[in-house]
Every structure is written in structure tokens, then in C-alpha cells.
Design a protein around this motif. Sequence first.
Motif, mmCIF file in Angstrom:
data_model
loop_
_atom_site.group_PDB
_atom_site.id
_atom_site.type_symbol
_atom_site.label_atom_id
_atom_site.label_comp_id
_atom_site.label_asym_id
_atom_site.label_seq_id
_atom_site.Cartn_x
_atom_site.Cartn_y
_atom_site.Cartn_z
ATOM 1 N N VAL A 268 67.417 2.880 8.618
ATOM 2 C CA VAL A 268 67.914 4.112 8.257
ATOM 3 C C VAL A 268 69.047 4.599 9.248
ATOM 4 C CG1 VAL A 268 67.479 6.688 7.689
ATOM 5 C CG2 VAL A 268 65.750 4.991 6.884
ATOM 6 N N PRO A 269 68.806 4.415 10.479
ATOM 7 C CA PRO A 269 69.669 5.011 11.311
ATOM 8 C C PRO A 269 71.115 4.003 11.403
ATOM 9 C CG PRO A 269 67.558 4.842 12.520
ATOM 10 C CD PRO A 269 67.700 4.068 11.279
ATOM 11 N N VAL A 270 70.899 2.804 10.925
ATOM 12 C CA VAL A 270 72.241 2.052 10.659
ATOM 13 C C VAL A 270 72.984 2.369 9.564
ATOM 14 C CG1 VAL A 270 72.982 -0.457 10.018
ATOM 15 C CG2 VAL A 270 71.111 -0.033 12.040
ATOM 16 N N TYR A 271 72.513 2.626 8.485
ATOM 17 C CA TYR A 271 72.978 2.785 7.134
ATOM 18 C C TYR A 271 73.554 4.468 7.298
ATOM 19 C CZ TYR A 271 70.956 -1.285 4.893
ATOM 20 O OH TYR A 271 70.519 -2.668 4.656
ATOM 21 N N SER A 272 72.862 5.377 7.734
ATOM 22 C CA SER A 272 73.142 6.620 8.054
ATOM 23 C C SER A 272 74.567 6.430 9.042
ATOM 24 C CB SER A 272 72.382 7.425 8.904
ATOM 25 O OG SER A 272 71.138 7.507 8.089
ATOM 26 N N ALA A 273 74.774 5.776 9.816
ATOM 27 C CA ALA A 273 75.796 5.343 10.806
ATOM 28 C C ALA A 273 76.966 5.063 10.064
ATOM 29 C CB ALA A 273 75.513 4.549 11.925
ATOM 30 N N MET A 274 76.697 4.118 9.011
ATOM 31 C CA MET A 274 77.741 3.534 8.303
ATOM 32 C C MET A 274 78.473 4.640 7.569
ATOM 33 S SD MET A 274 76.322 0.017 6.786
ATOM 34 C CE MET A 274 75.730 -1.336 7.630
ATOM 35 N N VAL A 275 77.666 5.533 6.889
ATOM 36 C CA VAL A 275 78.312 6.345 6.137
ATOM 37 C C VAL A 275 79.069 7.407 6.736
ATOM 38 C CG1 VAL A 275 77.554 8.565 4.547
ATOM 39 C CG2 VAL A 275 76.540 6.147 4.227
ATOM 40 N N GLN A 276 78.421 7.663 7.997
ATOM 41 C CA GLN A 276 79.140 8.689 8.943
ATOM 42 C C GLN A 276 80.432 8.094 9.254
ATOM 43 O OE1 GLN A 276 78.350 11.789 8.901
ATOM 44 N NE2 GLN A 276 76.685 12.370 10.037
ATOM 45 N N ASP A 277 80.347 6.872 9.639
ATOM 46 C CA ASP A 277 81.626 6.269 9.959
ATOM 47 C C ASP A 277 82.846 6.164 8.885
ATOM 48 O OD1 ASP A 277 80.642 5.904 12.629
ATOM 49 O OD2 ASP A 277 79.975 3.954 12.100
ATOM 50 N N MET A 278 82.260 5.969 7.674
ATOM 51 C CA MET A 278 83.349 6.109 6.661
ATOM 52 C C MET A 278 84.036 7.503 6.571
ATOM 53 S SD MET A 278 81.863 3.800 3.520
ATOM 54 C CE MET A 278 83.272 3.976 2.459
ATOM 55 N N LYS A 279 82.988 8.323 6.813
ATOM 56 C CA LYS A 279 83.532 9.567 6.641
ATOM 57 C C LYS A 279 84.695 9.980 8.023
ATOM 58 C CE LYS A 279 80.015 11.758 4.159
ATOM 59 N NZ LYS A 279 78.703 12.822 4.163
ATOM 60 N N SER A 280 84.387 9.365 8.945
ATOM 61 C CA SER A 280 85.116 9.746 10.208
ATOM 62 C C SER A 280 86.300 8.650 10.480
ATOM 63 C CB SER A 280 84.286 9.783 11.426
ATOM 64 O OG SER A 280 84.054 8.086 11.727
ATOM 65 N N GLY A 281 86.463 7.772 9.351
ATOM 66 C CA GLY A 281 87.549 6.860 9.573
ATOM 67 C C GLY A 281 87.114 5.676 10.628
ATOM 68 N N ALA A 282 85.798 5.474 11.168
ATOM 69 C CA ALA A 282 85.411 4.558 12.060
ATOM 70 C C ALA A 282 84.804 3.251 11.608
ATOM 71 C CB ALA A 282 84.531 5.188 13.125
ATOM 72 N N PHE A 283 84.722 3.429 10.348
ATOM 73 C CA PHE A 283 84.015 2.323 9.467
ATOM 74 C C PHE A 283 84.711 0.842 9.942
ATOM 75 C CE2 PHE A 283 83.122 -0.330 6.004
ATOM 76 C CZ PHE A 283 81.715 -0.304 5.670
ATOM 77 N N GLY A 284 83.853 -0.302 10.297
ATOM 78 C CA GLY A 284 84.448 -1.447 10.447
ATOM 79 C C GLY A 284 84.973 -1.608 11.785
ATOM 80 N N THR A 285 84.595 -0.679 12.603
ATOM 81 C CA THR A 285 85.470 -0.828 14.086
ATOM 82 C C THR A 285 84.033 -0.697 14.928
ATOM 83 O OG1 THR A 285 85.656 1.592 14.239
ATOM 84 C CG2 THR A 285 87.535 0.168 13.345
ATOM 85 N N VAL A 286 82.823 -0.585 14.349
ATOM 86 C CA VAL A 286 81.622 0.108 15.308
ATOM 87 C C VAL A 286 80.582 -1.333 15.065
ATOM 88 C CG1 VAL A 286 79.790 1.687 15.290
ATOM 89 C CG2 VAL A 286 82.083 2.266 14.645
ATOM 90 N N ASN A 287 80.020 -1.409 16.334
ATOM 91 C CA ASN A 287 78.765 -2.355 16.502
ATOM 92 C C ASN A 287 77.625 -1.436 16.054
ATOM 93 O OD1 ASN A 287 80.420 -4.812 16.857
ATOM 94 N ND2 ASN A 287 80.416 -4.235 18.902
ATOM 95 N N TYR A 288 76.729 -2.101 15.200
ATOM 96 C CA TYR A 288 75.620 -1.498 14.944
ATOM 97 C C TYR A 288 74.320 -2.083 15.607
ATOM 98 C CZ TYR A 288 78.301 0.683 11.484
ATOM 99 O OH TYR A 288 79.412 1.270 10.809
ATOM 100 N N ALA A 289 73.231 -1.344 15.948
ATOM 101 C CA ALA A 289 72.022 -2.084 16.647
ATOM 102 C C ALA A 289 70.770 -1.248 16.264
ATOM 103 C CB ALA A 289 72.268 -2.056 18.206
ATOM 104 N N ILE A 290 69.452 -2.012 16.469
ATOM 105 C CA ILE A 290 68.319 -1.453 16.201
ATOM 106 C C ILE A 290 67.654 -1.820 17.618
ATOM 107 C CG2 ILE A 290 67.956 -1.332 13.591
ATOM 108 C CD1 ILE A 290 66.410 -3.893 13.877
ATOM 109 N N GLN A 291 66.814 -0.730 17.899
ATOM 110 C CA GLN A 291 66.344 -0.911 19.376
ATOM 111 C C GLN A 291 65.158 -0.230 19.575
ATOM 112 O OE1 GLN A 291 69.130 1.028 21.997
ATOM 113 N NE2 GLN A 291 69.515 2.595 20.430
ATOM 114 N N LEU A 292 64.365 -0.474 20.606
ATOM 115 C CA LEU A 292 62.803 0.167 20.865
ATOM 116 C C LEU A 292 63.043 1.677 21.045
ATOM 117 C CD1 LEU A 292 61.084 -2.365 22.872
ATOM 118 C CD2 LEU A 292 60.638 -1.967 20.608
#
Length: 347
Positions: A268-292
Amino acid sequence: MTPKLHRIALSTLAAIGLAAVITGAEAQEIDTIAVLVPEQGTDYGWNQQGVDAAKAVGAAMGLEVISAEGLGYGDVRPTLRELAAEGADLMIAHASGYNTAAPEIAAETNVAVAIVDNPGAAAAGLVADYTVSGHQGAYLAGMLAAQLSRSGTLGIVVSGEPPSWNSQSAGFAMGARAANADVQLVYAVIGPAAYADAAGGKRVTESVIAAGADIVFGQGDGSTFGMLQAVETVPAADGGKVLFIDVIGDKTEIDKGHLLSSVVWNLVPVYSAMVQDMKSGAFGTVNYAIQLADDSVQLLRTAHISDDMWAGLMDARAKIVAGEIEVPAIWEATDVRAMMSSVDAAE
């Protein structure tokens, strides 16, 4: 298996302050997302976590969600074109086998896609890669397995060697050896892309049990059901029970007493960040991660794990989050194989 497309209409939740218009040359409006998975979204693992995460993000952000399931591992270009024509603003191609076709269709249709295991294909505004890994959780799983093993031999069975599986296998090995430097690690690969091969999962898991493993760490989508069948029906060398550690999802609902734990992912945090990045213009320039640290990776606790054992694992978790224990992501299969005591790899 017949592919299924599920369209879910979801109302906007006004309480979530995420619908504001964000200006910018590359910012994109988004009201519909699609998620594509090779198997059905009911596997308690990779496919289900992808589908469930997309639905959760849609509900939270007021987006329409299209779920395309059971697509297999072949050519998904026709489905991608269909979804683009139906109005998807973001297509999440949730399988490593889709990471060549999806960027091609993105360029053809000008519809954004998210892919896994191909960071080199990222393109600003059009293609984002989310090669994420639960290696930190796998480290804890390795510690747990090494401490509970009666034989001192652990099995690792994988349905292929994509980067995410590789980094988790390596993390598991590091955690196991931190708990017991003398532990033996029997590593077996079902096939180059045997993600749905339940029969192969059963056969290969039986082979690592025959090699002395009494705890098996399995990574494999649909093939994990075969792994579970093996641990449920084949005893360890001492005649006792073989335990299983799963990944990504929680199979407690179908467990027959052999599920020791799982390295659970939350996308969920990854997909949420993708949507936010599309809205901000950052999509395709960000590395996503999951973590403890944010619980996007967690270790599942079952009745097999005592209070004292769990307390020790949570102490190790705190040290990983604080940086006192480093768990590097090791992505290459050759590096992973070099960490094992023995390797049985189908070529």
C-alpha cells in the motif's frame, strides 16, 4: 485459467486530503488505476498482495480500480492496450515477466506503467520500477529458523531467481548464520520462471527435506502450495515435523500446523507513493522500497514462536531499524548461490 477483470467503483473519501491539484509541467491527473497479475488474486501471496494493495489505495484516494487477474506469464500487450483504452491512467504490471511489454505499451499509448525487476526501463512521467524486497524481514526469518532447527540444516526453495527473491534468500542466509554460524543452507531452484509450478514446488521441497532440512524458506507464488504439500506430508530425517516459512502473504487460514512464519509485505505505501508521484510530476524518477521501519515488511508470528524467541527477534528488528545491524540487498543470483552450503538449480 480464464483471466478475470474486476472493475471497482470507489467513492472519494473527502477526509483524505490527497485530491488537491498539484501543478507542474509533468504532473498528471489520475482517477483510474489498473493492476495486472499472472495468477488469481487469492493466492495469499504475490498476486493477492498486489491486488489488495491496489484496491486499498483506490479506496483511500477515491480512485477507480481495475483488477486484471489470471493473465499468465505470456504476452500481456493486448490486455495492456485494452486497459489503456478503458481509461486507466496508471497500469501496475505486477510480474517480472511483464517488465518488457509494459514499457513498450506505455510508449505506444502514453499511459503510465509501473513494473518490477527492470529499473533500467524507468522513464520520467511514463515508466516507474518498484523492485522492492523484504530482505530485512528475511534476515529475521533466518534467525528464527536457525534457532528452531533440530538438524542444523535449513532449506531455501525458490521458483526462480528474480531480484526480490535473491535479496530475500541472501537476507535469510545472513540472519541464519548470525544465529548459528554452523548452519547448513540447502538452496534449490524449481526452474527459471516456475512461479506457478505447484508440482515442481512439491518435488523440489521434498528433495531439500531429504537433504536434511527441517525448516524450509519458500518463495514462489502458486508454487508455494506445492511446497506446503511437501512439508505437510514428508517428515524430517528425525521423523519430526518440517516447518515452513512463507513470503509476502499470510497463509494462516489454510495452515495445517506447519506454517512457522512469513515475511509479509505491504505494498500500500508503494502504490500510494506512485499515485502521489504522478500528481506531483515525480513518477518514474523515484526508487520505492519496503522496510521494517514502517511495517511495510513484517515477520508473521505464529504459535510455534515462544515469547522469549519473539522478544529476541524484535530486539534484532529494532537494531536493523536503528542501523546497528546492516542487511544489504543482494540482487544477483550468483552472489546468493555463493552464500549457500549446497545448490541444486534447475537450468
